[in-house]
Design a protein around this motif. Structure first.
Motif, PDB file in Angstrom:
ATOM      1  N   MET A  66       0.768  -1.201   0.106  1.00 13.98           N
ATOM      2  CA  MET A  66      -0.007   0.079   0.043  1.00 13.98           C
ATOM      3  C   MET A  66       0.983   1.294  -0.027  1.00 13.98           C
ATOM      4  O   MET A  66       0.584   2.293  -0.749  1.00 13.98           O
ATOM      5  CB  MET A  66      -0.941   0.062   1.127  1.00 13.98           C
ATOM      6  CG  MET A  66      -2.163  -0.686   1.133  1.00 13.98           C
ATOM      7  SD  MET A  66      -3.238  -0.025  -0.211  1.00 13.98           S
ATOM      8  CE  MET A  66      -4.499  -1.023  -0.272  1.00 13.98           C
ATOM      9  N   MET A  67       1.989   1.244   0.876  1.00 18.31           N
ATOM     10  CA  MET A  67       2.836   2.377   0.869  1.00 18.31           C
ATOM     11  C   MET A  67       3.552   2.452  -0.513  1.00 18.31           C
ATOM     12  O   MET A  67       3.678   3.678  -1.000  1.00 18.31           O
ATOM     13  CB  MET A  67       4.018   2.163   1.821  1.00 18.31           C
ATOM     14  CG  MET A  67       4.696   3.411   2.671  1.00 18.31           C
ATOM     15  SD  MET A  67       5.455   2.750   3.842  1.00 18.31           S
ATOM     16  CE  MET A  67       6.399   1.474   3.430  1.00 18.31           C
ATOM     17  N   GLY A  68       4.030   1.611  -1.030  1.00 22.94           N
ATOM     18  CA  GLY A  68       4.630   1.685  -2.301  1.00 22.94           C
ATOM     19  C   GLY A  68       3.739   1.832  -3.517  1.00 22.94           C
ATOM     20  O   GLY A  68       3.970   2.081  -4.500  1.00 22.94           O
ATOM     21  N   GLU A 114       9.093  -5.139  -1.671  1.00 17.47           N
ATOM     22  CA  GLU A 114       8.745  -6.803  -1.680  1.00 17.47           C
ATOM     23  C   GLU A 114       9.682  -7.215  -0.753  1.00 17.47           C
ATOM     24  O   GLU A 114       9.396  -8.424   0.097  1.00 17.47           O
ATOM     25  CB  GLU A 114       8.804  -7.331  -3.087  1.00 17.47           C
ATOM     26  CG  GLU A 114       7.944  -7.110  -3.820  1.00 17.47           C
ATOM     27  CD  GLU A 114       7.596  -8.037  -5.014  1.00 17.47           C
ATOM     28  OE1 GLU A 114       6.700  -7.786  -5.793  1.00 17.47           O
ATOM     29  OE2 GLU A 114       8.339  -9.088  -5.150  1.00 17.47           O
ATOM     30  N   LEU A 115      10.775  -6.765  -0.386  1.00 19.46           N
ATOM     31  CA  LEU A 115      11.617  -7.083   0.670  1.00 19.46           C
ATOM     32  C   LEU A 115      10.840  -7.144   2.081  1.00 19.46           C
ATOM     33  O   LEU A 115      10.897  -8.163   2.754  1.00 19.46           O
ATOM     34  CB  LEU A 115      13.027  -6.515   0.745  1.00 19.46           C
ATOM     35  CG  LEU A 115      13.919  -6.780   1.614  1.00 19.46           C
ATOM     36  CD1 LEU A 115      14.450  -8.317   1.597  1.00 19.46           C
ATOM     37  CD2 LEU A 115      15.269  -5.872   1.872  1.00 19.46           C
ATOM     38  N   ALA A 116      10.340  -5.991   2.325  1.00 19.03           N
ATOM     39  CA  ALA A 116       9.741  -5.866   3.731  1.00 19.03           C
ATOM     40  C   ALA A 116       8.532  -6.558   3.511  1.00 19.03           C
ATOM     41  O   ALA A 116       8.219  -7.165   4.596  1.00 19.03           O
ATOM     42  CB  ALA A 116       9.358  -4.258   3.776  1.00 19.03           C
ATOM     43  N   MET A 120       7.840  -9.337   6.463  1.00 21.57           N
ATOM     44  CA  MET A 120       6.549  -9.406   7.148  1.00 21.57           C
ATOM     45  C   MET A 120       5.733 -10.734   7.280  1.00 21.57           C
ATOM     46  O   MET A 120       4.959 -11.128   8.103  1.00 21.57           O
ATOM     47  CB  MET A 120       5.956  -8.116   6.949  1.00 21.57           C
ATOM     48  CG  MET A 120       6.593  -6.906   7.390  1.00 21.57           C
ATOM     49  SD  MET A 120       6.744  -6.449   9.112  1.00 21.57           S
ATOM     50  CE  MET A 120       5.298  -6.416   9.487  1.00 21.57           C
ATOM     51  N   GLN A 121       5.616 -10.957   5.997  1.00 24.26           N
ATOM     52  CA  GLN A 121       4.611 -12.253   5.662  1.00 24.26           C
ATOM     53  C   GLN A 121       5.099 -13.523   6.449  1.00 24.26           C
ATOM     54  O   GLN A 121       4.514 -14.511   6.749  1.00 24.26           O
ATOM     55  CB  GLN A 121       4.428 -12.569   4.187  1.00 24.26           C
ATOM     56  CG  GLN A 121       3.652 -11.291   3.679  1.00 24.26           C
ATOM     57  CD  GLN A 121       3.732 -11.480   2.193  1.00 24.26           C
ATOM     58  OE1 GLN A 121       4.873 -11.641   1.489  1.00 24.26           O
ATOM     59  NE2 GLN A 121       2.391 -11.160   1.214  1.00 24.26           N
ATOM     60  N   SER A 138       5.920  -2.514   8.237  1.00 26.11           N
ATOM     61  CA  SER A 138       6.778  -2.635   6.730  1.00 26.11           C
ATOM     62  C   SER A 138       8.208  -1.684   6.951  1.00 26.11           C
ATOM     63  O   SER A 138       9.191  -1.928   6.448  1.00 26.11           O
ATOM     64  CB  SER A 138       6.340  -2.680   5.762  1.00 26.11           C
ATOM     65  OG  SER A 138       5.176  -3.685   5.738  1.00 26.11           O
ATOM     66  N   LEU A 139       7.580  -0.495   7.429  1.00 27.98           N
ATOM     67  CA  LEU A 139       8.689   0.796   7.256  1.00 27.98           C
ATOM     68  C   LEU A 139       9.958   0.311   8.459  1.00 27.98           C
ATOM     69  O   LEU A 139      11.091   0.367   8.135  1.00 27.98           O
ATOM     70  CB  LEU A 139       7.957   2.002   7.501  1.00 27.98           C
ATOM     71  CG  LEU A 139       8.611   3.437   7.851  1.00 27.98           C
ATOM     72  CD1 LEU A 139       9.545   3.519   6.146  1.00 27.98           C
ATOM     73  CD2 LEU A 139       8.124   4.653   8.003  1.00 27.98           C
TER      74      LEU A 139
END
Ligand SMILES: NC(=[NH2+])NCCC[C@H](N)C(=O)O
Length: 301
Positions: A66-68, A114-116, A120-121, A138-139
């Motif tokens: 969402m952020m990206g 996608e790394l974050a 997180m996943q 994520s941040l």
């Protein structure tokens, strides 16, 4: 010009909300330990996450997409539309080239995002339960990785992301262009929405199938190094070790969930972008455009 960017944002938001649960299942299946698998398959993975982590578990890591999202889809549809105009003619080859250019450029944001998302996943599951430091979101995940590993750390998996995204986005836009022309999508057609949804869904399927094995490697590289232990020394080492341990099937891990996600996500994204442009483009813009396809598509001139 700017409308393409704005339309990309709106369309992308629709896509992420629809598809993130499928992406979570994909990543869990791609990186789970084959000796001690947590999940028997796609549907068992869905069930287990909902049972053990509630439905919110399926939305872990949605923060970074969402952020990206604001930038990624704006970049994708903005770059593709403007590149196609710069190429001068709306031909299948130019559709592919403009899409590939968009796919390559958006990796700047897509890779760290996608790394974050991947970290997180996986956080709090299986072998990652103990190894992953607790990322608040994520941040926070990206900040911790940057502090520990610098720019190189937050761009982990960049080469494999470029190899995955550049051709796949070419096929993404080429498929949508061919499908909407083949189905004869016209603004006054009463079936235009279902046709756009079907065309967008098929574009997502074709684009993910085109480079899926690379996505498995990218996920493994981005999950690697959690807790400080790295298994792989680069892409070729990851390919060799993955194939040696599990055979060719390793390159299809999570494919079902990916395709289940790709259709609705991209149906929503492309249809939203096309309808948005259809209504937002002024008559003057349409008159300025060279005679394009029967409907103003995201990438039409
Ligand atoms: N790796 C790809 N297939 N990229 C093209 C499709 C990208 C699209 N935003 C999705 O998430 O499905």
């Amino acid at each position: 010009m700017a409308l393409d960017f704005l339309a990309g944002c709106v369309g992308g938001a629709a896509g992420v909300l629809v598809g993130h649960p499928f992406d979570t299942v994909k990543v869990r299946l791609q990186v789970q330990n084959v000796e001690k698998p947590l999940y028997r398959g796609t549907f068992h993975c869905f069930q287990s996450i909902i049972k053990q982590e509630s439905a919110f578990g399926l939305y872990k890591g949605i923060g970074s997409p969402m952020m990206g999202l604001t930038f990624i889809n704006a970049l994708v549809f903005g770059v593709q539309g403007n590149t196609l105009r710069a190429l001068g003619k709306d031909t299948p080859l130019n559709q592919f080239l403009a899409g590939s250019a968009a796919g390559a450029i958006q990796c700047i944001i897509c890779c760290p995002m996608e790394l974050a998302k991947t970290r997180m996943q996986l956080q709090g599951t299986g072998e990652y339960k103990l190894k992953t430091k607790n990322y608040k979101n994520s941040l926070d995940c990206l900040i911790k990785i940057y502090r520990k590993e610098g720019l190189r750390g937050i761009n982990r998996g960049m080469v494999s992301t470029l190899i995955r995204e550049t051709p796949s986005f070419g096929f993404y836009f080429l498929t949508y262009d061919c499908m909407t022309r083949y189905l004869g999508c016209e603004a006054e057609d009463s079936y235009v929405i279902p046709k756009l949804l079907f065309s967008g869904g098929m574009s997502g399927i074709v684009s993910w199938l085109s480079t899926y094995p690379v996505d498995v490697i990218k996920s493994r590289l981005q999950a690697d190094g959690v807790g400080g232990v790295t298994q792989y020394n680069g892409i070729l080492d990851c390919v060799r070790k993955s194939y040696h341990e599990e055979g060719w099937r390793v390159f299809t891990r999570g494919l079902t969930s990916t395709l289940l996600r790709a259709f609705p996500v991209n149906a929503a994204t492309f249809a939203t972008v096309t309808v948005f442009l259809m209504y937002m483009r002024s008559e003057d813009d349409l008159r300025e455009c060279e005679p394009g396809p029967v409907i103003q598509q995201p990438s039409s001139l």
